[in-house]
Design an enzyme around this catalytic site. Structure first.
Site, PDB file in Angstrom:
ATOM      1  N   ARG A   1      42.284  -1.704  94.794  1.00 32.89           N
ATOM      2  CA  ARG A   1      43.063  -1.874  93.567  1.00 32.89           C
ATOM      3  C   ARG A   1      44.156  -0.821  93.438  1.00 32.89           C
ATOM      4  O   ARG A   1      45.243  -1.099  92.928  1.00 32.89           O
ATOM      5  CB  ARG A   1      42.116  -1.850  92.356  1.00 32.89           C
ATOM      6  CG  ARG A   1      41.278  -3.131  92.239  1.00 32.89           C
ATOM      7  CD  ARG A   1      40.031  -2.914  91.380  1.00 32.89           C
ATOM      8  NE  ARG A   1      39.309  -4.156  91.098  1.00 32.89           N
ATOM      9  CZ  ARG A   1      38.467  -4.752  91.946  1.00 32.89           C
ATOM     10  NH1 ARG A   1      38.259  -4.215  93.149  1.00 32.89           N
ATOM     11  NH2 ARG A   1      37.831  -5.862  91.596  1.00 32.89           N
TER      12      ARG A   1
ATOM     13  N   ASP B   1      25.943  -5.907  95.979  1.00 40.27           N
ATOM     14  CA  ASP B   1      26.179  -5.428  97.343  1.00 40.27           C
ATOM     15  C   ASP B   1      25.055  -4.538  97.855  1.00 40.27           C
ATOM     16  O   ASP B   1      24.954  -4.298  99.068  1.00 40.27           O
ATOM     17  CB  ASP B   1      27.505  -4.666  97.418  1.00 40.27           C
ATOM     18  CG  ASP B   1      28.704  -5.592  97.356  1.00 40.27           C
ATOM     19  OD1 ASP B   1      28.565  -6.786  97.689  1.00 40.27           O
ATOM     20  OD2 ASP B   1      29.786  -5.130  96.951  1.00 40.27           O
TER      21      ASP B   1
ATOM     22  N   ARG C   1      23.098 -13.476 103.012  1.00 39.59           N
ATOM     23  CA  ARG C   1      22.271 -12.269 103.040  1.00 39.59           C
ATOM     24  C   ARG C   1      20.821 -12.536 102.687  1.00 39.59           C
ATOM     25  O   ARG C   1      19.946 -11.746 103.051  1.00 39.59           O
ATOM     26  CB  ARG C   1      22.878 -11.194 102.128  1.00 39.59           C
ATOM     27  CG  ARG C   1      24.141 -10.582 102.726  1.00 39.59           C
ATOM     28  CD  ARG C   1      24.775  -9.527 101.854  1.00 39.59           C
ATOM     29  NE  ARG C   1      25.954  -8.959 102.506  1.00 39.59           N
ATOM     30  CZ  ARG C   1      26.908  -8.291 101.888  1.00 39.59           C
ATOM     31  NH1 ARG C   1      26.822  -8.090 100.569  1.00 39.59           N
ATOM     32  NH2 ARG C   1      27.937  -7.816 102.558  1.00 39.59           N
TER      33      ARG C   1
END
Length: 424
Positions: A24, A311, A342
């Site tokens: 960002r 995550d 995952r």
């Protein structure tokens, strides 16, 4: 990469800069007037893809030894790219830059590696289309390559079906080029780095509950940004310190933004000994984390906590396999559309180690406490899977072999070196 059991992990470590914030900082610096200076930038492959994309749109970006200098040209200063915008493996680059490109006065094409070409992009294409954007999937499968023809955009209120910072950020960034106030509401609050940083650059973004709104045509001004340590990268050393006998690790200047720090809440619910030192609540809050060996127990992870630790779930799953009792992870169907599926990958690899684990449609059930042993682990080129099993290899019996281990370069190029240093 072959990993062997260790004891007594000790030392002080500064983990790499936060990946989300590094992305960002480059993007918003490019759209600001003046030179933005970024310190502790993550020199991982994903963030370098973002730099490459903006260079192709005429933004001068210098990479010095200790700083990134982004010479911004203002909100409307981007130029038609000199070729395809290659995002590599970065979903963040793909989705956020799409919001910016939708409002430009030129056309562009975004493409990346084989993994990016399977990641779902309809989740940004739909809200952008509702704003009047012209964005299509070249292969008509809702994935990259994406072709974006810039158009005047209309303000909308978008009810997002998923709690995703990437979707929210894409819409808010497009909203800077819209004809009124653009807003997004999520089912749960996702990470809010975009809202914090856009306001810091001079935009007007308001947040209430799980909704965020942005006023159009902000004048962004260059800023100095010190990127905090990435808590997603810290997670591996948090787990290693908690699970490896006779360990004490101090992690310096880690970002503890509540929309990202769910792993700390989970660790405490599992009985972890973690002390926060030198807390700084300004802007993106940070602290030093003191981690000591602990006896962990199972827990339940669900609902609004999931976006704050999505995550870190691969590492949490490994922790749960070594903990006593049962851990249930649910409401985490987003794991299926990350760099790998995952859920399937963690279940398969933990079973190879002897874990009692089963996958569900939206998570996993892990019965911890069984003796685990080394195994040949298929990383599926997923950096978070590789790092999670490297930590497991320092704790279990026997040798752990991780295939395609260098995929960690996506977010933490020095990971294996740092893990080795802590053990020596």
């Amino acid at each position: 990469m072959k990993i062997k059991k260790q004891t007594g992990l000790r030392g002080t470590l500064t983990v790499p800069g936060d990946k989300s914030i590094s992305h960002r900082a480059v993007m918003f610096g490019a759209l600001a007037k003046g030179t933005t200076r970024i310190t502790h930038f993550l020199e991982g492959a994903d963030c370098l893809s973002t730099i490459s994309c903006f260079r192709k749109m005429g933004i001068e970006i210098e990479r010095n030894q200790d700083q990134i200098l982004v010479h911004g040209k203002g909100l409307h200063g981007l130029q038609a790219p000199s070729g395809i915008l290659d995002v590599g493996n970065s979903g963040t680059t793909t989705r956020l830059i799409s919001g910016i490109l939708a409002g430009q006065n030129f056309s562009s094409e975004i493409d990346g590696d084989a993994s990016i070409r399977t990641r779902p992009m309809k989740r940004i294409m739909a809200p952008l289309a509702s704003m009047g954007a012209d964005i299509i999937s070249r292969n008509n499968n809702g994935c990259a390559p994406l072709i974006i023809t810039g158009k005047p955009l209309h303000a909308v209120h978008y009810d997002s079906p998923v709690a995703s910072a990437q979707v929210k950020s894409c819409v808010l960034l497009a909203g800077m080029y819209a004809d009124g106030i653009t807003s997004v509401t999520e089912p749960f609050l996702s990470r809010n780095h975009t809202e914090i940083m856009l306001n810091y650059f001079g935009a007007k973004v308001s947040s209430t509950g799980t909704s965020a709104a942005i006023y159009p045509e902000p004048v962004l001004e260059a800023r100095d940004i010190v990127v905090p340590g990435d808590i997603s990268s810290a997670a591996y050393f948090i787990a290693a310190g908690l699970l490896t006998p006779d360990s004490e690790i101090l992690l310096k200047n880690v970002g503890i933004n509540p929309t990202r720090a769910g792993i700390l809440k989970v660790c405490r619910s599992m009985g972890a000994d973690i002390t926060l030192l030198n807390k700084n609540p300004e802007g993106e809050p940070t602290a030093d984390l003191l981690i000591r060996t602990s006896s962990l127990k199972g827990t339940v992870i669900q609902g609004a906590d999931i976006p704050t630790l999505i995550d870190e779930i691969p590492m949490i799953a490994v922790m749960a396999a070594f903990a006593q009792g049962t851990t249930i992870i649910q409401d985490a169907q987003e794991l299926k559309v990350k760099e790998s599926d995952r859920i399937a990958v963690m279940v398969d690899n933990l079973k190879r180690m002897g874990a009692d684990i089963e996958g569900t449609d939206d998570g996993m059930i892990i019965h911890g406490g069984r003796p685990l042993h080394g195994a040949a682990i298929d990383s599926h080129l997923d950096h978070r899977v590789a790092m999670s099993f490297a930590v497991a290899g320092t704790i279990c019996e026997g040798e752990m072999e991780i295939q395609d281990a260098q995929c960690v370069d996506i977010s933490y190029p020095e990971f294996y070196k740092d893990l080795y240093l802590c053990g020596n």
